[in-house]
Scaffold this active site. Structure first.
Site, PDB file in Angstrom:
ATOM      1  N   CYS A  99      59.996  13.473   9.113  1.00  0.00           N
ATOM      2  CA  CYS A  99      60.943  12.350   9.194  1.00  0.00           C
ATOM      3  C   CYS A  99      60.629  11.260   8.172  1.00  0.00           C
ATOM      4  O   CYS A  99      60.855  10.071   8.434  1.00  0.00           O
ATOM      5  CB  CYS A  99      60.993  11.751  10.600  1.00  0.00           C
ATOM      6  SG  CYS A  99      61.638  12.893  11.825  1.00  0.00           S
ATOM      7  N   GLN A 113      52.593   4.863  15.829  1.00  0.00           N
ATOM      8  CA  GLN A 113      51.343   5.548  15.476  1.00  0.00           C
ATOM      9  C   GLN A 113      50.125   4.647  15.621  1.00  0.00           C
ATOM     10  O   GLN A 113      49.019   5.054  15.265  1.00  0.00           O
ATOM     11  CB  GLN A 113      51.415   6.066  14.024  1.00  0.00           C
ATOM     12  CG  GLN A 113      52.544   7.035  13.749  1.00  0.00           C
ATOM     13  CD  GLN A 113      52.365   8.385  14.428  1.00  0.00           C
ATOM     14  OE1 GLN A 113      51.285   8.707  14.932  1.00  0.00           O
ATOM     15  NE2 GLN A 113      53.418   9.180  14.452  1.00  0.00           N
ATOM     16  N   HIS A 152      59.180   5.805   8.533  1.00  0.00           N
ATOM     17  CA  HIS A 152      59.801   6.905   9.274  1.00  0.00           C
ATOM     18  C   HIS A 152      61.316   6.676   9.264  1.00  0.00           C
ATOM     19  O   HIS A 152      61.773   5.537   9.212  1.00  0.00           O
ATOM     20  CB  HIS A 152      59.256   6.854  10.706  1.00  0.00           C
ATOM     21  CG  HIS A 152      59.608   8.007  11.584  1.00  0.00           C
ATOM     22  ND1 HIS A 152      60.845   8.161  12.156  1.00  0.00           N
ATOM     23  CD2 HIS A 152      58.866   9.053  12.009  1.00  0.00           C
ATOM     24  CE1 HIS A 152      60.852   9.256  12.901  1.00  0.00           C
ATOM     25  NE2 HIS A 152      59.658   9.821  12.834  1.00  0.00           N
ATOM     26  N   ASP A 172      56.694  -1.181  13.652  1.00  0.00           N
ATOM     27  CA  ASP A 172      56.827   0.144  14.242  1.00  0.00           C
ATOM     28  C   ASP A 172      55.413   0.607  14.581  1.00  0.00           C
ATOM     29  O   ASP A 172      54.647   1.000  13.707  1.00  0.00           O
ATOM     30  CB  ASP A 172      57.500   1.085  13.240  1.00  0.00           C
ATOM     31  CG  ASP A 172      57.435   2.548  13.676  1.00  0.00           C
ATOM     32  OD1 ASP A 172      56.875   2.832  14.755  1.00  0.00           O
ATOM     33  OD2 ASP A 172      57.936   3.408  12.919  1.00  0.00           O
ATOM     34  N   LYS A 219      53.629   9.621  22.604  1.00  0.00           N
ATOM     35  CA  LYS A 219      52.579   9.711  21.589  1.00  0.00           C
ATOM     36  C   LYS A 219      51.259   9.148  22.110  1.00  0.00           C
ATOM     37  O   LYS A 219      50.285   9.035  21.375  1.00  0.00           O
ATOM     38  CB  LYS A 219      53.005   8.963  20.320  1.00  0.00           C
ATOM     39  CG  LYS A 219      54.162   9.649  19.575  1.00  0.00           C
ATOM     40  CD  LYS A 219      54.371   9.014  18.224  1.00  0.00           C
ATOM     41  CE  LYS A 219      55.755   9.271  17.641  1.00  0.00           C
ATOM     42  NZ  LYS A 219      55.984  10.655  17.218  1.00  0.00           N
TER      43      LYS A 219
END
Lengths: 132, 433
Positions: free
Chosen positions: B378, B215, B135, B212, B238
């Site tokens: 993104c 997600q 991302h 990261d 999220k």
């Protein structure tokens, strides 16, 4: 919010499938290309301007959504045969009106891409070897 | 329309549909008076009543600034805010409470590491290893850090089916590698990356690892101690929480050694006119008034997710994703981005050569009530790598149903019919065409 029947009116889909002057102009005196980085729509406009500032010929090329490409075709058709002054006087509001259906702010960006490119193109003479 | 073989769904893998009643927004209508099918969860999720009530409860009864007053409300807010930190600590199994830093989101968490750890530790020629599927929030901060420090960025390439090329990773991992920063789950391809293997190999090569987890934490159980990860970043919005709050987890020794990033109130021990001494963790990295209410809301979201169970949520999403993947695979001319269902989390992105993603998103919304993402999500470098300008993404969460996937498929087929070449002709205006 406009429904998609409104958004994708027949004359718009006609321009999308059967665009006015899509392609390139070997005699171009002016050209500009830009993209909408949010969605990847790309439009390039090539103009042949004569000494009196009249548009002798104009072509566009690009890729992207129906709105970005159909609006480019409609704009090029509208400006064909007009002058630099006509282009400069043609406002964003007039561009949105030419397209027709009401657009949400995000889709207005799609519709105005070709208009922005055309406004820049008249100020972007094609130099020998490097056109931007 | 051609009939396609029916695709089976294993309803025993799904969560009870009744939990949708917890989410008021799911009864909204969108587009042309269509019931909402919200399939844009990788961008941001919706909130259950329990989270909304927690937020308004703070504003109605207990709100004040934290760590400042000795009045009742400040005490109450401080207690709730610090309870939220404990709730995050338990979720990711951090060893210490003060290893949990509240930020404004994943982007701020990654930037904190890039600015603070990066500027203090990276030297010209040092390498930071990223990947092609990252991302923008895990690319741009490192580009900025590289510019400041002279560090060099390397990128793990992808296999043809959209997974990290782990052989290339091992070749790229050298004594120059100081940090590996990769997503646990790709927000565009859905790929679940082998983070445990990445961390073990990076550590063996002497490099630190930032994951990261924007997600992954909302969808999969994550244990930072079992992973031995150095930094982990994720967002509240999220995972059923509010926007404006995220988390940076870092190992105590690393965070202790890092200089503060943002300066201001809360992050100090003592301030003189020309100097300051920083506060201890976690305040050192929480300058200014923190996202008090969003953090408390995030804690309520964690409670909600844990009451259902992340394993059950993952099972539900996996079944929906396989169902959507199989159905989309049958559509001619449609290209699914990323790997087979067994390697992916709860999302499917696709592209169609002749029709732009905008058309899918517009018609799916207007005519079918299906909210999907259209664009590059993104991940411009990934889209460039795939040779496409944009894609359409459907991403699932615990409240989605197979019937919503059916509407997605129905909508995709309708878009294909609607924009198929029909020999249309523009009305001629110019005589000389």
């Amino acid at each position: 919010m406009p429904s998609e029947e409104e958004l994708y009116q027949e004359h718009i889909l006609d321009h999308y499938e059967d665009p006015f002057h899509r392609g390139h102009l070997t005699s171009a005196t002016h050209a500009h290309e830009d993209k909408n980085p949010l969605c990847g729509d790309v439009v390039r406009i090539e103009l042949e301007l004569n000494d009196e500032g009249k548009i002798k010929n104009v072509y566009f090329d690009g890729q992207g959504c129906v709105i970005s490409q159909a609006s480019a075709s409609m704009l090029i058709e509208e400006m064909y045969g007009k002058t630099i002054d006509d282009i400069k006087a043609f406002t964003a509001e007039e561009m949105l009106a030419l397209y027709g259906p009401r657009l949400t702010p995000n889709r207005q960006k799609c519709c105005l891409l070709s208009w922005k490119v055309l406004q820049s193109a008249v100020h972007s003479p094609v130099a020998s070897g490097d056109e931007n | 329309m051609t009939t396609t073989p029916a695709i089976a769904i294993d309803r025993t893998a799904l969560l009870p549909v009744a939990l949708r009643n917890d989410f008021p927004i799911l009864s909204e209508e969108v587009g042309d008076h269509q019931p909402l099918a919200f399939l844009d969860n990788a961008a941001s999720t919706q909130r259950p009543r329990q989270v909304i009530d927690a937020l308004s409860g703070v504003y109605e009864r207990t709100y004040a600034n934290v760590h400042r007053g000795i009045h009742t409300l400040s005490e109450l807010s401080t207690e709730q805010y610090e309870t939220a930190r404990r709730s995050v600590q338990r979720l990711i199994n951090a060893r210490h409470l003060h290893e949990v830093i509240f930020t404004s989101g994943t982007t701020a968490s990654i930037n904190t590491v890039a600015r603070s750890w990066g500027d203090a530790n990276l030297r010209p020629g040092d390498e930071v290893l990223l990947s092609v599927m990252e991302h923008h929030s895990n690319l741009v901060p490192w580009q900025q850090t590289a510019e400041r420090t002279g560090a060099v960025l390397r990128h793990i390439p992808l296999t043809d089916d959209g997974r990290l090329d782990m052989e290339a990773f091992e070749r790229l991992l050298t004594e120059r590698t100081k940090l590996v920063a990769v997503a646990a789950v790709s927000n565009t391809l859905g790929t679940i990356n082998p983070v445990a293997e990445i961390i073990a190999k990076a550590h063996a090569a002497g490099a630190l690892v930032l994951i990261d987890a924007a997600q992954s934490v909302p969808h999969l159980a994550v244990d930072v101690q079992a992973l031995d990860v150095d930094f982990l970043a994720f967002s509240g919005h999220k995972m059923l929480g509010p926007s404006g709050v995220g988390v940076l987890y870092g190992k105590e020794a690393l965070l202790d050694a890092m200089p503060p990033f943002l300066g201001g109130g809360s992050m100090i021990n003592e301030v003189k006119l020309s100097s300051f001494t920083p506060a201890a963790l976690p305040a050192k990295f929480e300058a200014g008034t923190p996202p008090i209410v969003p953090a408390i809301g995030m804690s309520a979201a964690i409670d909600y997710l844990q009451s259902i169970g992340l394993d059950a949520i993952h099972r539900h999403e996996s079944e929906l994703t396989r169902y959507a993947y199989d159905a989309l695979s049958q559509i001619e001319g449609l290209r699914i981005l990323g790997p087979a269902p067994e390697h992916r989390a709860g999302l499917v992105s696709f592209a169609f050569e002749r029709i732009h993603a905008h058309e899918f998103a517009q018609v799916l919304n207007d005519q079918f009530g299906v909210a999907v993402r259209a664009g590059h999500h993104c991940t411009q470098p990934l889209h460039a790598h795939l040779g496409i300008a944009a894609s359409t993404r459907a991403s699932f969460y615990l409240y989605n149903t197979p019937e919503e996937v059916d509407r997605l498929i129905e909508g995709v087929l309708a878009v294909q019919r609607m924009f198929a070449p029909q020999g249309r002709q523009r009305k001629r205006r110019q005589p000389d065409e």
